[in-house]
Design a protein around this motif. Structure first.
Motif, short mmCIF file in Angstrom:
data_model
loop_
_atom_site.label_atom_id
_atom_site.label_comp_id
_atom_site.label_asym_id
_atom_site.label_seq_id
_atom_site.Cartn_x
_atom_site.Cartn_y
_atom_site.Cartn_z
N PHE A 93 0.84 -1.22 0.00
CA PHE A 93 0.00 0.00 0.00
C PHE A 93 0.87 1.26 0.00
O PHE A 93 0.68 2.17 -0.82
N LEU A 105 -6.71 -3.49 -2.65
CA LEU A 105 -6.40 -4.49 -1.64
C LEU A 105 -7.53 -5.50 -1.53
O LEU A 105 -8.70 -5.14 -1.37
N VAL A 173 -6.53 4.27 -2.56
CA VAL A 173 -6.70 2.84 -2.33
C VAL A 173 -8.10 2.43 -2.75
O VAL A 173 -9.05 3.23 -2.68
#
Length: 548
Positions: A93, A105, A173
């Motif tokens: 990350f 993720l 993310v």
């Protein structure tokens, strides 16, 4: 710079966000050699359980950034990450954000067929896997497997590009929903949205007394896992990240308890499934005296589990002779979801607390909450049940590659969380159920499965956990199955039907078809350990013609 001044500086520096915590800490003069993150696996030859400093973390992240850069990964490139260990999740990350790329993720418990479809729908540029997930290579993904995550640490830190400078709205993310009702949905978080609660609350609240050592049993690939890491780094706390999540099919509760006794944390973070798993043990037989706080997020926790936890641990008390630790800990229960980015509600429990029955407390100062009638869009009055609508800087901007789903959950400027709640005269909110799990029984009566589970657990002391499955039928009245998981030593042959009927009330009791004792393995759970009621309801409907 002092720790207090550093926290203030980070809170006030609007360049700081979820995507650049490591370089900004170093830029602001944080101690580069103090212990920060500890993992339960080796990291590039550094033995497991060795605390990593900011200097160590920056070096290991830079090595990975160089490796990805040599693979052609750069700004705005989505890269799927399908790995097991928390170390691999977080270091990847940080490394991809170093390049301005977007890590996607994936929970390591996701079935490989589902994972392959998730990667295809992502339409990214590549994926990294570990040995546990090598089977993903056998599927058509539409993108290349860039390599095994174990290779990423072999890059040259000195050759890494300078850290990318993030804008507030930059995606940093992609995480995913729990997948309890459908295919796990990719949720995108921005640089500022995933840091908003850290800035607004965690960097301004009073720092706990003494040394702070926290244990995260949260799924590393979840938004909550990232928030806990970033808030610990910014506050200068020590954090141990376990790989997995503490659920019955990941860690056993014994692994979590062993970690507490070994590492002596002052706080433990987990999902509701964590506390249900710990509830199977006699906690008085374990040394949990270091724990002052249990912090829960996602679904709100059950009273029966909370009471067991606050009875152990300790908390500081100021006396004329100084600070002393006395028995009893605090349980901080928060209600949140992937899409909410951070919990919107919080309540604290101690020994003697009596505000339960799924009370989730009051909203955080940054959260604007309205309980809405989704038919009219109007706010419902105090005491009436409505769907929770949320306005918050923590909200995820939307679903990756799915504008229809993004806008479907918006109403009158609010994000609809899917939770049914009511508010009392004192401003406390109570969570009853997910909207897609509740059943209208007619005559003003509703069956709320989560509330029903809460009441069964409170009424039946030999039941460790339970799942209520309610299904409406086109050809007859609703049917409800109650699945009970018992404490060790409880009699599985005992008839608990009357006890359950008394707990759920007359209207719900009329829908009961069966009350069964089941093993954990009979429950269908998603990657985060949540029961997949949507799938299990299909079995209830399939069996319904057989009668009650």
């Amino acid at each position: 710079m002092s720790r207090a001044n550093l926290r203030t500086a980070l809170a006030q520096d609007m360049r700081v966000g979820a995507g650049n915590v490591l370089p900004m800490l170093l830029e602001h003069g944080a101690d580069p050699d103090a212990p920060r993150l500890t993992f339960d696996v080796d990291v590039d030859g550094i033995p497991a359980w060795t605390p990593l400093s900011l200097r160590d973390l920056a070096d290991r992240v830079a090595a990975r950034a160089d490796w990805f850069a040599r693979k052609g990964i750069g700004r705005r490139d989505p890269v799927a990450v399908f790995v097991t260990s928390a170390a691999d999740v977080f270091l990847t990350f940080f490394a991809l954000n170093h390049l301005g790329a977007i890590p996607a993720l994936m929970n390591g418990s996701m079935p490989v067929e589902v994972a392959a479809e998730f990667v295809r729908r992502l339409r990214g540029v590549g994926v990294v896997v570990d040995a546990d997930h090598a089977a993903l290579r056998d599927h058509e993904l539409g993108v290349p497997v860039l390599g095994d995550v174990a290779e990423t640490g072999t890059g040259d830190p000195a050759q890494a590009p300078p850290p990318y400078r993030h804008h507030a709205d930059d995606p940093v993310v992609i995480t995913h929903s729990s997948g309890t009702t459908r295919m796990p949905t990719p949720v995108v978080h921005s640089h500022h949205s995933l840091f908003a609660a850290v800035r607004a609350v965690r960097l301004t609240e009073a720092r706990p007394h003494g040394r702070v050592r926290e244990l995260s049993v949260l799924p590393a690939a979840h938004a909550a896992g990232i928030i806990v890491v970033n808030q610990a780094l910014c506050n200068g706390y020590e954090l141990l990240c376990l790989s997995g999540q503490g659920g019955p099919f990941e860690h056993s509760g014994e692994v979590v308890l062993d970690a507490i006794e070994r590492w002596r944390p002052t706080g433990v973070f987990g999902f509701a499934v964590t506390w249900a798993e710990l509830a199977r043990f006699d906690l008085t037989r374990r040394d949990l005296s270091s724990v002052r706080n249990w912090s829960s997020t996602g679904d709100c926790a059950h009273e029966a589990h909370i009471r067991k936890l606050v009875a152990v641990g300790s908390h500081p008390v100021w006396t004329p002779d100084g600070v002393v630790d006395v028995p009893g800990s605090k349980f901080i229960d928060t209600l949140g979801s992937t899409e909410m980015g951070h919990a919107a509600f919080a309540i604290s429990h101690r020994l003697g607390s009596d505000r339960y029955d799924r009370c989730v407390g009051k909203p955080y100062p940054f959260a604007e909450v309205a309980l809405l009638d989704v038919t009219t869009g109007e706010e419902v009055p105090v005491g009436q049940v409505g769907q929770c609508g949320l306005k918050s800087p923590t909200l995820a901007p939307g679903y990756w590659n799915d504008s229809a789903a993004t806008y479907r959950n918006r109403l009158n400027g609010y994000y609809l969380t899917g939770d049914l709640m009511y508010r009392d005269e004192e401003g406390y909110y109570y969570h009853l159920d997910r909207a897609n799990d509740a059943i209208d029984l007619g005559d003003g009566n509703w069956l709320y499965t989560a509330l029903t589970e809460e009441r069964i657990l409170a009424r039946c002391p030999d039941v460790r956990d339970c799942t209520v499955l309610a299904a409406a039928r086109d050809d007859g009245p609703p049917v409800t199955d109650v699945l009970l998981v018992l404490h060790e030593g409880a009699d599985p042959g005992s008839d608990r039907g009357e006890e359950v009927r008394a707990a759920v009330g007359e209207a719900v009791a009329r829908t009961l078809r069966r009350v069964d004792v089941v093993p954990d393995a009979q429950l269908t759970v998603g990657p985060t350990g949540k029961v997949r009621k949507f799938l299990m309801r299909q079995r209830v409907l399939a069996d319904a013609p057989n009668g009650r």
